[in-house]
Design a protein around this motif. Structure first.
Motif, PDB file in Angstrom:
ATOM      1  N   GLU A   1      -1.460   3.930   8.946  1.00 56.59           N
ATOM      2  CA  GLU A   1      -0.089   4.326   9.294  1.00 56.59           C
ATOM      3  C   GLU A   1       0.688   4.965   8.137  1.00 56.59           C
ATOM      4  O   GLU A   1       1.721   5.767   8.231  1.00 56.59           O
ATOM      5  N   HIS A   2      -0.181   5.069   6.993  1.00 56.87           N
ATOM      6  CA  HIS A   2       0.424   5.793   5.786  1.00 56.87           C
ATOM      7  C   HIS A   2      -0.364   7.088   5.433  1.00 56.87           C
ATOM      8  O   HIS A   2      -0.271   7.623   4.460  1.00 56.87           O
ATOM      9  N   GLU A   3      -1.077   7.381   6.477  1.00 53.88           N
ATOM     10  CA  GLU A   3      -1.971   8.644   6.059  1.00 53.88           C
ATOM     11  C   GLU A   3      -1.294   9.920   5.839  1.00 53.88           C
ATOM     12  O   GLU A   3      -1.506  10.655   5.071  1.00 53.88           O
ATOM     13  N   GLY A   4      -0.201  10.162   6.770  1.00 53.63           N
ATOM     14  CA  GLY A   4       0.509  11.477   6.397  1.00 53.63           C
ATOM     15  C   GLY A   4       1.020  11.363   4.926  1.00 53.63           C
ATOM     16  O   GLY A   4       1.196  12.259   4.192  1.00 53.63           O
ATOM     17  N   LEU A   5       1.741  10.163   4.680  1.00 49.88           N
ATOM     18  CA  LEU A   5       2.127  10.230   3.259  1.00 49.88           C
ATOM     19  C   LEU A   5       1.165  10.275   2.183  1.00 49.88           C
ATOM     20  O   LEU A   5       1.396  10.786   1.185  1.00 49.88           O
ATOM     21  N   ALA A   6       0.002   9.846   2.498  1.00 49.34           N
ATOM     22  CA  ALA A   6      -1.148   9.870   1.444  1.00 49.34           C
ATOM     23  C   ALA A   6      -1.689  11.203   1.211  1.00 49.34           C
ATOM     24  O   ALA A   6      -1.773  11.782   0.157  1.00 49.34           O
ATOM     25  N   ARG A   7      -1.750  12.042   2.498  1.00 50.09           N
ATOM     26  CA  ARG A   7      -2.176  13.611   2.212  1.00 50.09           C
ATOM     27  C   ARG A   7      -0.891  14.280   1.387  1.00 50.09           C
ATOM     28  O   ARG A   7      -1.228  15.264   0.648  1.00 50.09           O
TER      29      ARG A   7
ATOM     30  N   VAL B   1       0.865  -1.253  -0.056  1.00 53.22           N
ATOM     31  CA  VAL B   1      -0.057   0.140  -0.025  1.00 53.22           C
ATOM     32  C   VAL B   1       1.023   1.246  -0.116  1.00 53.22           C
ATOM     33  O   VAL B   1       0.574   2.267  -0.568  1.00 53.22           O
ATOM     34  N   LYS B   2       1.998   1.303   0.818  1.00 55.98           N
ATOM     35  CA  LYS B   2       2.867   2.663   0.948  1.00 55.98           C
ATOM     36  C   LYS B   2       3.659   2.503  -0.571  1.00 55.98           C
ATOM     37  O   LYS B   2       3.620   3.999  -1.101  1.00 55.98           O
ATOM     38  N   ASP B   3       3.931   1.627  -1.225  1.00 55.72           N
ATOM     39  CA  ASP B   3       4.439   1.693  -2.549  1.00 55.72           C
ATOM     40  C   ASP B   3       3.355   2.242  -3.466  1.00 55.72           C
ATOM     41  O   ASP B   3       3.820   3.240  -4.332  1.00 55.72           O
ATOM     42  N   MET B   4       2.123   1.924  -3.466  1.00 63.32           N
ATOM     43  CA  MET B   4       1.131   2.287  -4.163  1.00 63.32           C
ATOM     44  C   MET B   4       0.903   3.735  -4.174  1.00 63.32           C
ATOM     45  O   MET B   4       0.612   4.474  -5.095  1.00 63.32           O
TER      46      MET B   4
END
Length: 315
Positions: free
Chosen positions: A158-164, A134-137
């Motif tokens: 856990e990847h919410e910050g990266l997603a934003r 998911v992080k890579d995507m």
């Protein structure tokens, strides 16, 4: 003698018939008798079948023919529950299912697909793999909708910050691309859509001015009637001009002026408004919010104070 002979012959025949009947039933009984079975031999054959299925399943797994291995493992589990090999078969099946799940996670085309795959998974290693995928995507996603769907979900937060951060970057990239497309198009419609999508764009004021100019160009480039000239009221003014405009129609009247100033005014039905402009030569267009009424366009020299009235003629 005659009496004895009379009864002995039938009795002899009856005796012979009984003997034949006994022989017949004895023969039939022997023919229908089931063969004797060796239970130990049958158990041994069955056990050999289980071991062969298990061995074949392992060969399939070694050759990565996982679907074939599952078929054999299910046969062992479902049909030979009394053998210890069933425990090993169940363990192998669990391992194969994990392998296939990992493969599906690695081949998943979007984040939502991974979320569905691990919905009921508790294996920590599989969940860690899914999280990394998911992080890579998210890092490589070019879909605003996909990232927004992830942010609205409950998995892998856990990847919410990266997603934003990725979402903001994509929106900025899309804005730059949309701006380039609008510049290349010279279309008022595309520029209007751009401002709808990015109402806080720093160039908003200049874009609104550009839209007016483009609308004037588009009206002049199509079919239009001659716009009525404004009536001059006073002395000439080379600096500033003003026009009092009366809308004597039942529609909203839109006037656009393109010249030393660029302005657009909307006048409700039956109302009068005044517009102030720098003096000079103008291209002027007039339109109403009715599809069956044509546009009007023309040029005007504005040097002072004027008045103008618009109405719709049935001719």
């Amino acid at each position: 003698m005659s009496i004895t002979s009379k009864y002995l012959a039938p009795m002899r025949l009856l005796y012979i018939s009984l003997i034949c009947l006994v022989c017949f039933f004895t023969s039939c009984k022997n023919e229908n008798k089931l063969p004797d079975f060796d239970i130990e031999e049958l158990n041994k054959r069955e056990y050999d079948s289980v071991k062969k299925l298990l061995s074949l399943s392992k060969i399939f797994i070694e050759n990565k023919q996982y679907e074939n291995s599952l078929v054999n493992l299910d046969k062992i589990i479902n049909n030979y529950g009394t053998y210890e090999e069933v425990i090993e078969a169940q363990k192998l099946k669990d391992e194969v299912l994990i392998i296939l799940l990992i493969k599906k996670i690695e081949e998943a085309k979007n984040i939502q697909m991974i979320v569905v795959l691990v919905e009921k998974v508790i294996d920590p290693e599989v969940l860690m793999l899914a999280s990394d995928r998911v992080k890579d995507m998210l890092l490589n996603s070019k879909s605003i909708e996909e990232i927004e769907e992830y942010l609205n979900g409950t998995k892998f937060k856990e990847h919410e910050g990266l997603a934003r951060r990725r979402l903001n970057q994509l929106k900025e990239d899309n804005k730059e691309e949309a701006y380039k497309n609008a510049v290349a198009s010279s279309s008022s419609r595309i520029w209007k859509k751009f401002l709808e999508d990015y109402p806080d764009h720093p160039e908003k004021s200049n874009i609104e001015t550009l839209i007016i100019e483009l609308e004037v160009n588009e009206i002049f480039g199509g079919e239009y009637g001659d716009i009525p000239s404004s009536q001059f009221l006073g002395e000439r003014n080379n600096v500033e001009s003003s026009i009092s405009i009366e809308n004597d129609t039942r529609y909203t009247l839109t006037l656009r002026y393109s010249g030393p100033d660029i302005k657009k005014i909307n006048i409700p039905p039956g109302e009068t408004q005044k517009v102030n402009l720098k003096s000079g030569e103008y291209r002027v267009t007039a339109s109403v919010n009715a599809s069956n009424v044509r546009n009007f366009a023309g040029t005007e020299s504005l040097y002072g104070e004027y008045s103008s009235a618009y109405y719709i003629s049935s001719n």
